[in-house]
Motif scaffolding. Structure first.
Motif, PDB file in Angstrom:
ATOM      1  N   SER A  82       0.837  -1.194   0.000  1.00 43.05           N
ATOM      2  CA  SER A  82       0.000   0.000   0.000  1.00 43.05           C
ATOM      3  C   SER A  82       0.873   1.245   0.000  1.00 43.05           C
ATOM      4  CB  SER A  82      -0.914   0.007   1.229  1.00 43.05           C
ATOM      5  OG  SER A  82      -0.144   0.066   2.403  1.00 43.05           O
ATOM      6  N   THR A  83       0.328   2.286  -0.589  1.00 41.11           N
ATOM      7  CA  THR A  83       1.019   3.569  -0.605  1.00 41.11           C
ATOM      8  C   THR A  83       0.601   4.387   0.621  1.00 41.11           C
ATOM      9  OG1 THR A  83      -0.751   4.650  -1.835  1.00 41.11           O
ATOM     10  CG2 THR A  83       0.999   3.584  -3.125  1.00 41.11           C
ATOM     11  N   LYS A  84       1.254   5.510   0.839  1.00 39.77           N
ATOM     12  CA  LYS A  84       0.890   6.374   1.966  1.00 39.77           C
ATOM     13  C   LYS A  84      -0.534   6.901   1.806  1.00 39.77           C
ATOM     14  CE  LYS A  84       5.524   7.839   3.222  1.00 39.77           C
ATOM     15  NZ  LYS A  84       6.449   8.954   3.427  1.00 39.77           N
ATOM     16  N   CYS A  85      -0.908   7.185   0.573  1.00 41.21           N
ATOM     17  CA  CYS A  85      -2.263   7.675   0.300  1.00 41.21           C
ATOM     18  C   CYS A  85      -3.297   6.603   0.662  1.00 41.21           C
ATOM     19  CB  CYS A  85      -2.383   8.052  -1.166  1.00 41.21           C
ATOM     20  SG  CYS A  85      -3.978   8.731  -1.612  1.00 41.21           S
ATOM     21  N   GLN A  86      -3.011   5.356   0.303  1.00 42.89           N
ATOM     22  CA  GLN A  86      -3.924   4.258   0.629  1.00 42.89           C
ATOM     23  C   GLN A  86      -3.962   4.015   2.136  1.00 42.89           C
ATOM     24  OE1 GLN A  86      -2.010   1.433  -1.937  1.00 42.89           O
ATOM     25  NE2 GLN A  86      -3.567   1.631  -3.521  1.00 42.89           N
ATOM     26  N   ASP A  87      -2.838   4.212   2.817  1.00 43.05           N
ATOM     27  CA  ASP A  87      -2.811   4.074   4.275  1.00 43.05           C
ATOM     28  C   ASP A  87      -3.691   5.130   4.936  1.00 43.05           C
ATOM     29  OD1 ASP A  87      -1.064   1.969   3.962  1.00 43.05           O
ATOM     30  OD2 ASP A  87       0.727   3.100   4.525  1.00 43.05           O
ATOM     31  N   ARG A  88      -3.661   6.352   4.399  1.00 43.24           N
ATOM     32  CA  ARG A  88      -4.524   7.412   4.939  1.00 43.24           C
ATOM     33  C   ARG A  88      -6.000   7.073   4.712  1.00 43.24           C
ATOM     34  NH1 ARG A  88      -0.536  10.770   2.687  1.00 43.24           N
ATOM     35  NH2 ARG A  88      -1.850  11.192   0.869  1.00 43.24           N
ATOM     36  N   LEU A  89      -6.291   6.439   3.573  1.00 42.40           N
ATOM     37  CA  LEU A  89      -7.665   6.028   3.277  1.00 42.40           C
ATOM     38  C   LEU A  89      -8.133   4.983   4.292  1.00 42.40           C
ATOM     39  CD1 LEU A  89     -10.082   6.184   1.314  1.00 42.40           C
ATOM     40  CD2 LEU A  89      -9.016   4.311   0.045  1.00 42.40           C
ATOM     41  N   LEU A  90      -7.252   4.044   4.629  1.00 41.07           N
ATOM     42  CA  LEU A  90      -7.586   3.027   5.633  1.00 41.07           C
ATOM     43  C   LEU A  90      -7.865   3.684   6.984  1.00 41.07           C
ATOM     44  CD1 LEU A  90      -7.773   0.043   6.551  1.00 41.07           C
ATOM     45  CD2 LEU A  90      -5.346   0.211   7.083  1.00 41.07           C
ATOM     46  N   LYS A  91      -7.048   4.646   7.360  1.00 46.40           N
ATOM     47  CA  LYS A  91      -7.255   5.348   8.624  1.00 46.40           C
ATOM     48  C   LYS A  91      -8.605   6.055   8.624  1.00 46.40           C
ATOM     49  CE  LYS A  91      -5.070   8.706  11.668  1.00 46.40           C
ATOM     50  NZ  LYS A  91      -3.939   9.610  11.859  1.00 46.40           N
ATOM     51  N   LEU A  92      -8.967   6.625   7.486  1.00 47.35           N
ATOM     52  CA  LEU A  92     -10.254   7.291   7.354  1.00 47.35           C
ATOM     53  C   LEU A  92     -11.405   6.298   7.516  1.00 47.35           C
ATOM     54  CD1 LEU A  92     -11.600  10.041   6.598  1.00 47.35           C
ATOM     55  CD2 LEU A  92     -11.689   9.162   4.263  1.00 47.35           C
ATOM     56  N   PHE A  93     -11.267   5.099   6.900  1.00 45.97           N
ATOM     57  CA  PHE A  93     -12.278   4.040   7.066  1.00 45.97           C
ATOM     58  C   PHE A  93     -12.457   3.706   8.538  1.00 45.97           C
ATOM     59  CE2 PHE A  93     -11.263   2.081   2.657  1.00 45.97           C
ATOM     60  CZ  PHE A  93     -12.120   2.975   2.035  1.00 45.97           C
ATOM     61  N   GLN A  94     -11.336   3.552   9.252  1.00 44.79           N
ATOM     62  CA  GLN A  94     -11.378   3.160  10.658  1.00 44.79           C
ATOM     63  C   GLN A  94     -11.997   4.246  11.521  1.00 44.79           C
ATOM     64  OE1 GLN A  94     -10.389   0.139  12.327  1.00 44.79           O
ATOM     65  NE2 GLN A  94     -11.663   1.201  13.771  1.00 44.79           N
ATOM     66  N   LEU A  95     -11.650   5.496  11.275  1.00 46.78           N
ATOM     67  CA  LEU A  95     -12.187   6.577  12.095  1.00 46.78           C
ATOM     68  C   LEU A  95     -13.679   6.804  11.824  1.00 46.78           C
ATOM     69  CD1 LEU A  95      -9.231   9.120  12.002  1.00 46.78           C
ATOM     70  CD2 LEU A  95      -9.939   7.647  13.884  1.00 46.78           C
ATOM     71  N   ARG A  96     -14.138   6.428  10.631  1.00 44.11           N
ATOM     72  CA  ARG A  96     -15.556   6.547  10.321  1.00 44.11           C
ATOM     73  C   ARG A  96     -16.363   5.522  11.119  1.00 44.11           C
ATOM     74  NH1 ARG A  96     -16.911   5.001   4.767  1.00 44.11           N
ATOM     75  NH2 ARG A  96     -14.940   5.967   4.294  1.00 44.11           N
ATOM     76  N   ASP A  97     -15.812   4.315  11.291  1.00 39.83           N
ATOM     77  CA  ASP A  97     -16.474   3.264  12.072  1.00 39.83           C
ATOM     78  C   ASP A  97     -15.441   2.669  13.016  1.00 39.83           C
ATOM     79  OD1 ASP A  97     -18.037   1.266  13.112  1.00 39.83           O
ATOM     80  OD2 ASP A  97     -18.105   0.063  11.289  1.00 39.83           O
ATOM     81  N   ARG A  98     -15.380   3.180  14.235  1.00 38.32           N
ATOM     82  CA  ARG A  98     -14.335   2.767  15.184  1.00 38.32           C
ATOM     83  C   ARG A  98     -14.457   1.307  15.623  1.00 38.32           C
ATOM     84  NH1 ARG A  98     -11.419   7.102  17.191  1.00 38.32           N
ATOM     85  NH2 ARG A  98     -12.273   9.113  16.604  1.00 38.32           N
ATOM     86  N   ALA A  99     -15.645   0.736  15.505  1.00 40.66           N
ATOM     87  CA  ALA A  99     -15.847  -0.638  15.954  1.00 40.66           C
ATOM     88  C   ALA A  99     -15.640  -1.653  14.834  1.00 40.66           C
ATOM     89  CB  ALA A  99     -17.250  -0.793  16.543  1.00 40.66           C
ATOM     90  N   ALA A 100     -15.255  -1.221  13.639  1.00 41.69           N
ATOM     91  CA  ALA A 100     -15.041  -2.143  12.520  1.00 41.69           C
ATOM     92  C   ALA A 100     -13.832  -3.032  12.809  1.00 41.69           C
ATOM     93  CB  ALA A 100     -14.828  -1.365  11.233  1.00 41.69           C
ATOM     94  N   THR A 101     -13.962  -4.307  12.489  1.00 45.03           N
ATOM     95  CA  THR A 101     -12.861  -5.249  12.707  1.00 45.03           C
ATOM     96  C   THR A 101     -11.847  -5.115  11.582  1.00 45.03           C
ATOM     97  OG1 THR A 101     -13.929  -7.030  11.483  1.00 45.03           O
ATOM     98  CG2 THR A 101     -14.432  -6.861  13.844  1.00 45.03           C
ATOM     99  N   SER A 102     -10.657  -5.669  11.804  1.00 47.67           N
ATOM    100  CA  SER A 102      -9.623  -5.591  10.785  1.00 47.67           C
ATOM    101  C   SER A 102     -10.010  -6.392   9.544  1.00 47.67           C
ATOM    102  CB  SER A 102      -8.280  -6.063  11.346  1.00 47.67           C
ATOM    103  OG  SER A 102      -8.406  -7.335  11.919  1.00 47.67           O
ATOM    104  N   ALA A 103     -10.757  -7.481   9.709  1.00 44.39           N
ATOM    105  CA  ALA A 103     -11.211  -8.265   8.552  1.00 44.39           C
ATOM    106  C   ALA A 103     -12.201  -7.452   7.715  1.00 44.39           C
ATOM    107  CB  ALA A 103     -11.853  -9.564   9.020  1.00 44.39           C
ATOM    108  N   GLU A 104     -13.103  -6.739   8.385  1.00 42.55           N
ATOM    109  CA  GLU A 104     -14.057  -5.888   7.662  1.00 42.55           C
ATOM    110  C   GLU A 104     -13.331  -4.761   6.927  1.00 42.55           C
ATOM    111  OE1 GLU A 104     -17.715  -6.457  10.874  1.00 42.55           O
ATOM    112  OE2 GLU A 104     -16.561  -4.602  10.848  1.00 42.55           O
TER     113      GLU A 104
END
Length: 179
Positions: free
Chosen positions: A72-94
């Motif tokens: 993954s690139t840094k941009c894609q890593d930031r996107l993942l962080k955004l996904f996680q902050l949008r739903d804090r209870a999301a599992t890593s598999a989700e």
């Protein structure tokens, strides 16, 4: 070659690549490492290391870092962080599935590593009672109805706490990620 001509040229150089190129150019002109170090462009140990590397490899370009390249690139890593902050209870598999839809095919373990790099740690969510407006209203009615009861009246009531009743989830010990 005069030192007073070289120093202004060296001080205008900012990046590491340009500094290395200047050191190698001066070395090719026949200047010694000690003389180059007198220009204060870099520490003497760094100058000798750059010259040695140039002699061994014939180039000033740094070697490629060892290890497997990142998926993954840094941009894609930031996107993942955004996904996680949008739903804090999301599992890593989700999150791995959601990230895969965005074009990055990685495992849940990689997702956890990227989130840790981003400063998001997994913690157990605090237990909080779930009270809707109806629950609050019903509790208030109950309290007003029985506020005049005496200890003798309450002695006739049987309270049971032998069975846990769960309305949502299994045990309430759901992990969440936060900074």
């Amino acid at each position: 070659m005069a030192l007073n001509i070289i120093v202004p040229l060296l001080l205008t150089m900012v990046t590491c690549k340009e500094t290395c190129a200047v050191i190698i150019a001066l070395h090719k002109k026949g200047l010694t490492g000690k003389f180059i170090a007198a220009t204060k462009i870099a520490p003497q140990s760094a100058i000798y290391r750059i010259i040695k590397s140039f002699k061994e490899r014939g180039s000033s370009v740094a070697k490629k870092a060892p290890g497997r390249p990142r998926k993954s690139t840094k941009c894609q890593d930031r996107l993942l962080k955004l996904f996680q902050l949008r739903d804090r209870a999301a599992t890593s598999a989700e999150l791995a599935q959601e990230w895969q839809q965005a074009g990055v095919s990685v495992s849940a373990r990689t997702v956890r590593r990227r989130l840790l790099e981003a400063g998001l740690v997994s913690r157990r969510a605090a237990k909080k009672p779930l009270l809707s407006r109806k629950n609050i209203k019903d509790r208030l009615i109950f309290c007003k109805k029985y506020r005049d009861w005496t200890a003798e009246d309450w002695g006739k009531v049987i309270f049971s706490d032998e069975s846990p009743f769960r309305f949502f989830g299994t045990s309430g010990k759901r992990p969440v990620r936060r900074r």
